[in-house]
Design a protein around this motif. Structure first.
Motif, PDB file in Angstrom:
ATOM      1  N   ALA A 134       0.812  -1.218   0.000  1.00 26.39           N
ATOM      2  CA  ALA A 134       0.000   0.000   0.000  1.00 26.39           C
ATOM      3  C   ALA A 134       0.847   1.270   0.000  1.00 26.39           C
ATOM      4  CB  ALA A 134      -0.942   0.000   1.197  1.00 26.39           C
ATOM      5  N   ARG A 135       2.048   1.209   0.548  1.00 30.94           N
ATOM      6  CA  ARG A 135       2.911   2.400   0.621  1.00 30.94           C
ATOM      7  C   ARG A 135       4.001   2.408  -0.447  1.00 30.94           C
ATOM      8  NH1 ARG A 135       5.317   2.478   6.171  1.00 30.94           N
ATOM      9  NH2 ARG A 135       6.119   4.484   5.487  1.00 30.94           N
ATOM     10  N   SER A 136       4.039   1.402  -1.285  1.00 27.11           N
ATOM     11  CA  SER A 136       5.098   1.275  -2.284  1.00 27.11           C
ATOM     12  C   SER A 136       4.770   2.043  -3.563  1.00 27.11           C
ATOM     13  CB  SER A 136       5.320  -0.200  -2.623  1.00 27.11           C
ATOM     14  OG  SER A 136       5.783  -0.891  -1.482  1.00 27.11           O
ATOM     15  N   ILE A 137       5.822   2.362  -4.327  1.00 20.76           N
ATOM     16  CA  ILE A 137       5.640   3.070  -5.589  1.00 20.76           C
ATOM     17  C   ILE A 137       6.566   2.495  -6.660  1.00 20.76           C
ATOM     18  CG2 ILE A 137       4.767   5.266  -4.720  1.00 20.76           C
ATOM     19  CD1 ILE A 137       7.539   6.386  -4.736  1.00 20.76           C
ATOM     20  N   MET A 138       6.108   2.598  -7.893  1.00 21.85           N
ATOM     21  CA  MET A 138       6.888   2.207  -9.069  1.00 21.85           C
ATOM     22  C   MET A 138       7.150   3.476  -9.871  1.00 21.85           C
ATOM     23  SD  MET A 138       8.118  -0.030 -11.313  1.00 21.85           S
ATOM     24  CE  MET A 138       8.719   0.318 -12.963  1.00 21.85           C
ATOM     25  N   VAL A 139       8.416   3.714 -10.203  1.00 18.76           N
ATOM     26  CA  VAL A 139       8.780   4.867 -11.020  1.00 18.76           C
ATOM     27  C   VAL A 139       9.278   4.356 -12.365  1.00 18.76           C
ATOM     28  CG1 VAL A 139      10.252   6.899 -11.233  1.00 18.76           C
ATOM     29  CG2 VAL A 139       9.403   6.200  -8.978  1.00 18.76           C
ATOM     30  N   GLY A 140       8.633   4.809 -13.423  1.00 17.96           N
ATOM     31  CA  GLY A 140       9.025   4.429 -14.767  1.00 17.96           C
ATOM     32  C   GLY A 140       8.841   5.586 -15.720  1.00 17.96           C
ATOM     33  N   ASP A 141       9.367   5.420 -16.921  1.00 17.05           N
ATOM     34  CA  ASP A 141       9.259   6.486 -17.912  1.00 17.05           C
ATOM     35  C   ASP A 141       8.339   6.121 -19.066  1.00 17.05           C
ATOM     36  OD1 ASP A 141      11.137   4.564 -18.771  1.00 17.05           O
ATOM     37  OD2 ASP A 141      12.133   6.007 -20.077  1.00 17.05           O
ATOM     38  N   LYS A 142       7.750   4.939 -19.008  1.00 15.04           N
ATOM     39  CA  LYS A 142       6.891   4.479 -20.106  1.00 15.04           C
ATOM     40  C   LYS A 142       5.531   4.020 -19.571  1.00 15.04           C
ATOM     41  CE  LYS A 142      10.669   3.025 -23.103  1.00 15.04           C
ATOM     42  NZ  LYS A 142      11.752   3.536 -22.305  1.00 15.04           N
ATOM     43  N   ASP A 145       5.474   0.663 -17.839  1.00 15.48           N
ATOM     44  CA  ASP A 145       5.862   0.662 -16.421  1.00 15.48           C
ATOM     45  C   ASP A 145       4.653   0.967 -15.535  1.00 15.48           C
ATOM     46  OD1 ASP A 145       8.686   0.320 -17.016  1.00 15.48           O
ATOM     47  OD2 ASP A 145       8.758   2.452 -17.499  1.00 15.48           O
ATOM     48  N   MET A 146       3.854   1.933 -15.969  1.00 15.96           N
ATOM     49  CA  MET A 146       2.671   2.309 -15.195  1.00 15.96           C
ATOM     50  C   MET A 146       1.645   1.175 -15.187  1.00 15.96           C
ATOM     51  SD  MET A 146       3.570   5.289 -14.092  1.00 15.96           S
ATOM     52  CE  MET A 146       5.167   4.478 -14.059  1.00 15.96           C
ATOM     53  N   GLU A 147       1.511   0.479 -16.303  1.00 14.86           N
ATOM     54  CA  GLU A 147       0.573  -0.640 -16.376  1.00 14.86           C
ATOM     55  C   GLU A 147       1.039  -1.798 -15.496  1.00 14.86           C
ATOM     56  OE1 GLU A 147      -2.754  -2.944 -17.386  1.00 14.86           O
ATOM     57  OE2 GLU A 147      -2.383  -0.796 -17.365  1.00 14.86           O
ATOM     58  N   ALA A 148       2.340  -2.080 -15.488  1.00 16.68           N
ATOM     59  CA  ALA A 148       2.868  -3.147 -14.618  1.00 16.68           C
ATOM     60  C   ALA A 148       2.598  -2.813 -13.154  1.00 16.68           C
ATOM     61  CB  ALA A 148       4.366  -3.346 -14.864  1.00 16.68           C
ATOM     62  N   ALA A 149       2.801  -1.558 -12.792  1.00 10.55           N
ATOM     63  CA  ALA A 149       2.524  -1.133 -11.417  1.00 10.55           C
ATOM     64  C   ALA A 149       1.046  -1.340 -11.090  1.00 10.55           C
ATOM     65  CB  ALA A 149       2.911   0.334 -11.239  1.00 10.55           C
ATOM     66  N   ARG A 150       0.169  -0.900 -11.993  1.00 10.09           N
ATOM     67  CA  ARG A 150      -1.271  -1.040 -11.759  1.00 10.09           C
ATOM     68  C   ARG A 150      -1.645  -2.502 -11.562  1.00 10.09           C
ATOM     69  NH1 ARG A 150      -5.693  -2.571 -13.870  1.00 10.09           N
ATOM     70  NH2 ARG A 150      -4.795  -3.173 -15.883  1.00 10.09           N
ATOM     71  N   ILE A 154       0.474  -1.540  -7.222  1.00  7.43           N
ATOM     72  CA  ILE A 154       1.439  -0.548  -6.731  1.00  7.43           C
ATOM     73  C   ILE A 154       1.128   0.787  -7.415  1.00  7.43           C
ATOM     74  CG2 ILE A 154       3.906   0.086  -6.720  1.00  7.43           C
ATOM     75  CD1 ILE A 154       3.544  -2.375  -5.083  1.00  7.43           C
ATOM     76  N   ARG A 155       1.271   1.869  -6.681  1.00  5.33           N
ATOM     77  CA  ARG A 155       1.075   3.190  -7.268  1.00  5.33           C
ATOM     78  C   ARG A 155       2.220   3.480  -8.243  1.00  5.33           C
ATOM     79  NH1 ARG A 155       2.280   8.615  -5.077  1.00  5.33           N
ATOM     80  NH2 ARG A 155       3.179   7.498  -3.330  1.00  5.33           N
ATOM     81  N   GLY A 156       1.892   3.940  -9.424  1.00  2.81           N
ATOM     82  CA  GLY A 156       2.897   4.251 -10.437  1.00  2.81           C
ATOM     83  C   GLY A 156       3.087   5.742 -10.605  1.00  2.81           C
ATOM     84  N   LEU A 157       4.344   6.150 -10.787  1.00  2.00           N
ATOM     85  CA  LEU A 157       4.687   7.548 -11.047  1.00  2.00           C
ATOM     86  C   LEU A 157       5.505   7.609 -12.328  1.00  2.00           C
ATOM     87  CD1 LEU A 157       5.853   8.656  -7.471  1.00  2.00           C
ATOM     88  CD2 LEU A 157       3.629   9.090  -8.542  1.00  2.00           C
ATOM     89  N   LYS A 158       5.033   8.379 -13.287  1.00  2.00           N
ATOM     90  CA  LYS A 158       5.744   8.488 -14.563  1.00  2.00           C
ATOM     91  C   LYS A 158       6.793   9.604 -14.467  1.00  2.00           C
ATOM     92  CE  LYS A 158       4.863   7.926 -19.439  1.00  2.00           C
ATOM     93  NZ  LYS A 158       3.819   7.871 -20.464  1.00  2.00           N
TER      94      LYS A 158
END
Length: 175
Positions: A134-142, A145-150, A154-158
């Motif tokens: 719940a507190r984790s985040i994924m940082v990606g540029d594509k 990456d955001m879809e994998a996090a979802r 995991i919350r995704g940040l582009k």
């Protein structure tokens, strides 16, 4: 999803190329690796705050025959040495050499479960470490990456590719 009966802590999941290093395409040699501004500082800051820090990176260059898995492992070792000089470390590196169009037969797969946008690498980290999802985040540029996090919950940040520490500063809270 996390290990049971263990003290959990949040995780920072980082894509590699385009987030930790500049991405001219298929980076696999140390002499071609160039840190994104603020990347080493961000990793060290999250380490100090008690977060897990994981790298999750598609490496289709292996499947395409451009370089081998040993090159990926060697580059990650050099990254680790450089991070240690800055007071940081990566808790685990996860990479996916498979690709639907791989020229190397052993790496050809129609839909590799670890290849983002699939969440396999993130899910493996969650199985292997006591992560507070719940507190984790994924940082990606594509978008992948955001879809994998979802898909992993995991919350995704582009990341816009400027300075990783500046980008993540507001997310930095103690574990």
């Amino acid at each position: 999803m996390s290990l049971p009966d263990a003290q959990t802590r949040p995780a920072l999941f980082l894509d590699r190329d385009g987030v930790l290093n500049k991405d001219p395409g298929y980076v696999h040699r140390w002499e071609d690796f160039h840190w994104i501004p603020g990347a080493r500082d961000a990793v060290a800051a999250f380490n100090r705050a008690g977060w897990w820090v994981f790298v999750v990176t598609n490496q289709s260059g292996v499947g395409r025959g451009y370089y081998g898995e040993d090159d990926v492992v060697a580059l990650h070792a050099r990254m680790s040495e450089s991070l240690a000089e800055a007071g940081g470390h990566i808790d685990a590196f996860y990479y996916c050499p498979q690709h639907p169009d791989a020229t190397v037969e052993a790496y050809r797969h129609p839909d590799p479960p670890d290849r983002k946008p699939n969440p396999g690498m993130i899910l493996r980290a969650l199985r292997e470490h006591p992560v507070d999802v719940a507190r984790s985040i994924m940082v990606g540029d594509k978008d992948a990456d955001m879809e994998a996090a979802r898909r992993a919950g995991i919350r995704g940040l582009k990341f816009p590719s400027d300075n990783l520490m500046d980008f993540l500063e507001k997310e930095l809270v103690p574990a």
